[in-house]
Design an enzyme around this catalytic site. Structure first.
Site, PDB file in Angstrom:
ATOM      1  N   ASN A   1     -50.290  96.453  43.243  1.00 55.57           N
ATOM      2  CA  ASN A   1     -50.889  95.541  44.222  1.00 55.57           C
ATOM      3  C   ASN A   1     -49.856  95.089  45.241  1.00 55.57           C
ATOM      4  O   ASN A   1     -48.799  94.570  44.876  1.00 55.57           O
ATOM      5  CB  ASN A   1     -51.435  94.304  43.496  1.00 55.57           C
ATOM      6  CG  ASN A   1     -52.067  93.318  44.466  1.00 55.57           C
ATOM      7  OD1 ASN A   1     -53.118  93.610  45.043  1.00 55.57           O
ATOM      8  ND2 ASN A   1     -51.435  92.180  44.685  1.00 55.57           N
ATOM      9  N   GLU A   2     -50.165  95.290  46.491  1.00 51.89           N
ATOM     10  CA  GLU A   2     -49.334  94.813  47.597  1.00 51.89           C
ATOM     11  C   GLU A   2     -47.862  95.205  47.428  1.00 51.89           C
ATOM     12  O   GLU A   2     -46.974  94.360  47.280  1.00 51.89           O
ATOM     13  CB  GLU A   2     -49.499  93.307  47.790  1.00 51.89           C
ATOM     14  CG  GLU A   2     -50.926  92.949  48.183  1.00 51.89           C
ATOM     15  CD  GLU A   2     -51.110  91.501  48.622  1.00 51.89           C
ATOM     16  OE1 GLU A   2     -50.251  90.669  48.305  1.00 51.89           O
ATOM     17  OE2 GLU A   2     -52.116  91.219  49.302  1.00 51.89           O
TER      18      GLU A   2
HETATM   19  C1  BGC Z   1     -52.574  88.540  46.367  1.00 53.92           C
HETATM   20  C2  BGC Z   1     -53.313  87.554  45.470  1.00 53.92           C
HETATM   21  C3  BGC Z   1     -53.289  86.175  46.115  1.00 53.92           C
HETATM   22  C4  BGC Z   1     -54.004  86.266  47.442  1.00 53.92           C
HETATM   23  C5  BGC Z   1     -54.220  84.959  48.173  1.00 53.92           C
HETATM   24  C6  BGC Z   1     -52.788  88.339  47.833  1.00 53.92           C
HETATM   25  O1  BGC Z   1     -51.555  88.404  48.458  1.00 53.92           O
HETATM   26  O2  BGC Z   1     -52.812  89.858  45.950  1.00 53.92           O
HETATM   27  O3  BGC Z   1     -52.734  87.583  44.217  1.00 53.92           O
HETATM   28  O4  BGC Z   1     -53.826  85.204  45.297  1.00 53.92           O
HETATM   29  O5  BGC Z   1     -53.286  87.138  48.288  1.00 53.92           O
HETATM   30  O6  BGC Z   1     -53.037  84.412  48.646  1.00 53.92           O
END
Ligand code: BGC
Length: 414
Positions: free
Chosen positions: A157-158
Site C-alpha cells: 500500500n502506497e
Molecule cells: C492510507 C490510509 C490512511 C488514509 C487517510 C492513506 O494514505 O493508505 O491508511 O488512513 O490515507 O489518511
C-alpha cells in the site's frame, strides 16, 4: 441523465488491518505508538475490533450494496517471528475471504499496509537489501493458503508514502528523525540503532525506495509462482500536484520524485491502484499552503474531490495499465460534505470512463471511522461510525448513498 458504469465495476470500501483489527501487538507501529515521547497522539488499542467482528461487518457492507471489499492481511500476525508462520492467523483471513464470497463480495487483499512485524525492524527494516526476500516469502506462504479465494491483490500500500509525507511537509526529514528522542527510544526497543531503524512509513532514503520497489517485484513473482490466479498490482498515494505562479519546473520535479519513479517501474503489473485525497500546489519557492478561505478537511488539506480525475488520467498516461481507485475519501465530521465529496469524485471517474480510460473499480476510504495513524481516532473518514466504548456501528447517510450508487451501478449526471 444517468451515467452507467461498466458491467462488473467494483464498488467497495477499504480498510487496513492495523487501523481496524485492534491489538496488533506484534507490529512495529504498535511499538511506535507506545514509546516514550511518541508522536502518536494515542495508541490503537482495540481499534474497531474488526478482528472479531469481521463477519457482521462484511454482512453490513453487503447489505449496503457493495460488491467489493479491500482489506489488508497482517504480516505481523501471519509471521510473528521470522520464519514461523501462524496457521491460526492464516485461517482467520481465510474465513474473512469466505465471508466475502458468501455475500458476493470480491475481496481485494493488500499484503502490506504500512505495518511490519517487529522482528523485521531488528534486521534493518525497509532499508535492508534482504527484506524483499523476506516479504516475498511471506507473500508466497499467504498465497498458498489463501490464493484460491482472493479476487485481486495489492502487494504494497502506497509504496511512495514516505516520499510524499516528507516532500509535502507532513513528516520530518530523516536527519531530524535520527535526532528525535522518541526515535532513539524506538530503536532501542527494537534492538537496533537510530540510523538503522527503517519502518515502512519513514523509508525515504534511496536505499529505502529501492528496497520497496524490489519487494514489490519479488512479491508479484512469489504470488504468481504460488499459483495466485488473480490480478496483482501496487497502490500509490497520488496527490494532484499543480503549479501556480509559473512554477512548472518545481511541480515537475515533485511529480518525478513523488510519483513518476514509482509509476514508471510498474511494467508488467496487472493494474495500478490509485489513492487520492486532495491537491498540492507548488509555487517557485516550493509547497504553498491552501489559499485563504478554502474549505479544509479534518486533515488540514484542501477539500478538492476533483483531484481524483486528475490523478487517474496521470497514472494511466504514465503506465498504460488498467486502474482501480483503491482509496479516495474525506475526513470530516459533516457527512453532508462527504456526500458532496463522493459525488464530485465519481463525476471525475465517470468522465475518465467516458473518454475510454480503463478504470475497473472504486473503493472508498474508509468503511469505518478508524485509527488514523499518528492522529489517532480524531479524523473520521468512515461511511460507518464506530462507538469506541461499545463498538456499536452506525451507518451514515453517505454509506447509504454510495451503497445505492453501487447497487444501481450508475450515477445521476447533472
Ligand atoms: C492510507 C490510509 C490512511 C488514509 C487517510 C492513506 O494514505 O493508505 O491508511 O488512513 O490515507 O489518511
Amino acid at each position: 441523465m444517468n451515467f452507467e458504469f461498466p458491467k462488473g465495476f467494483l464498488w467497495g470500501t477499504a480498510t487496513a488491518a492495523h487501523q481496524v483489527e485492534g491489538n496488533n501487538i506484534n507490529s512495529d507501529v504498535w511499538v511506535l505508538e507506545h514509546v516514550r515521547k511518541s508522536p502518536y497522539v494515542e495508541p490503537s488499542g482495540d481499534a474497531c475490533d474488526h478482528y472479531h467482528r469481521y463477519r457482521a461487518d462484511i454482512a453490513l457492507l453487503a447489505e449496503l450494496g457493495f460488491n467489493a471489499y479491500r482489506f489488508s492481511i497482517e504480516w505481523a500476525r501471519i509471521e510473528p517471528e521470522e520464519g514461523e508462520f501462524s496457521l491460526a492467523a492464516l485461517e482467520h483471513y481465510r474465513d474473512m475471504l469466505r465471508a466475502c464470497h458468501e455475500h458476493h463480495i470480491t475481496p481485494i487483499v493488500t499484503f502490506h499496509h504500512f505495518t511490519s512485524p517487529r522482528w523485521l525492524m531488528a534486521t534493518g527494516g525497509w532499508a535492508n537489501r534482504r527484506t524483499p526476500d523476506k516479504f516475498a516469502r511471506y507473500c508466497e506462504r499467504a498465497t498458498q493458503y489463501l490464493g484460491d479465494l482472493i479476487g485481486a491483490a495489492c502487494t504494497i500500500n502506497e509504496a511512495n508514502i514516505a516520499s510524499l509525507l516528507v516532500n509535502l511537509g507532513f513528516a520530518p526529514s530523516l536527519k531530524k528523525l535520527h535526532k528525535a528522542a522518541w526515535w532513539s527510544a524506538a530503536a532501542e526497543t527494537f534492538g537496533t540503532s537510530p540510523k538503522r531503524l527503517a519502518p515502512f512509513l519513514y523509508s525515504v532514503s534511496s536505499k529505502g525506495i529501492d528496497t520497496i520497489l524490489r519487494a514489490h517485484r519479488q512479491a508479484i513473482e512469489a504470488i504468481k509462482s504460488a499459483s495466485g490466479n488473480f490480478p496483482v498490482g501496487i497502490t500509490l498515494a497520488l496527490q494532484d500536484i499543480q503549479s501556480v505562479q509559473g512554477a512548472e519546473k518545481v511541480a515537475a520535479r515533485m511529480r518525478k520524485e513523488i510519483n513518476d519513479i514509482y509509476l514508471e517501474s510498474l511494467q508488467g503489473d496487472d493494474f495500478v491502484g490509485v489513492q487520492t485525497y486532495s491537491r498540492s500546489r507548488f509555487g517557485r519557492k516550493g509547497l504553498l499552503p491552501p489559499e485563504e478561505g478554502v474549505e479544509l478537511t479534518q486533515m488540514g488539506y484542501e477539500f478538492w474531490p476533483e483531484a481524483l480525475e486528475a490523478t487517474i488520467r496521470y497514472a494511466i498516461d504514465k503506465t498504460g495499465l488498467p486502474l482501480v481507485v483503491t482509496e479516495n475519501g474525506i475526513g470530516t465530521a459533516d457527512d453532508t460534505r462527504r456526500i458532496e465529496y463522493i459525488r464530485r469524485a465519481l463525476k471525475g471517474v465517470s468522465s475518465c470512463l467516458n473518454d475510454g480510460l480503463d478504470v475497473r473499480g472504486y473503493t472508498y476510504w474508509s468503511a469505518f471511522d478508524n485509527f488514523e495513524w499518528s492522529l489517532g481516532y480524531r479524523p473520521t473518514f468512515g461511511l460507518i461510525a464506530v462507538d469506541r466504548e461499545t463498538q456499536q456501528r452506525t451507518v451514515k447517510p453517505s454509506a447509504r448513498l454510495l451503497g445505492e450508487i453501487a447497487r444501481a451501478n450508475s450515477i445521476e449526471q447533472p
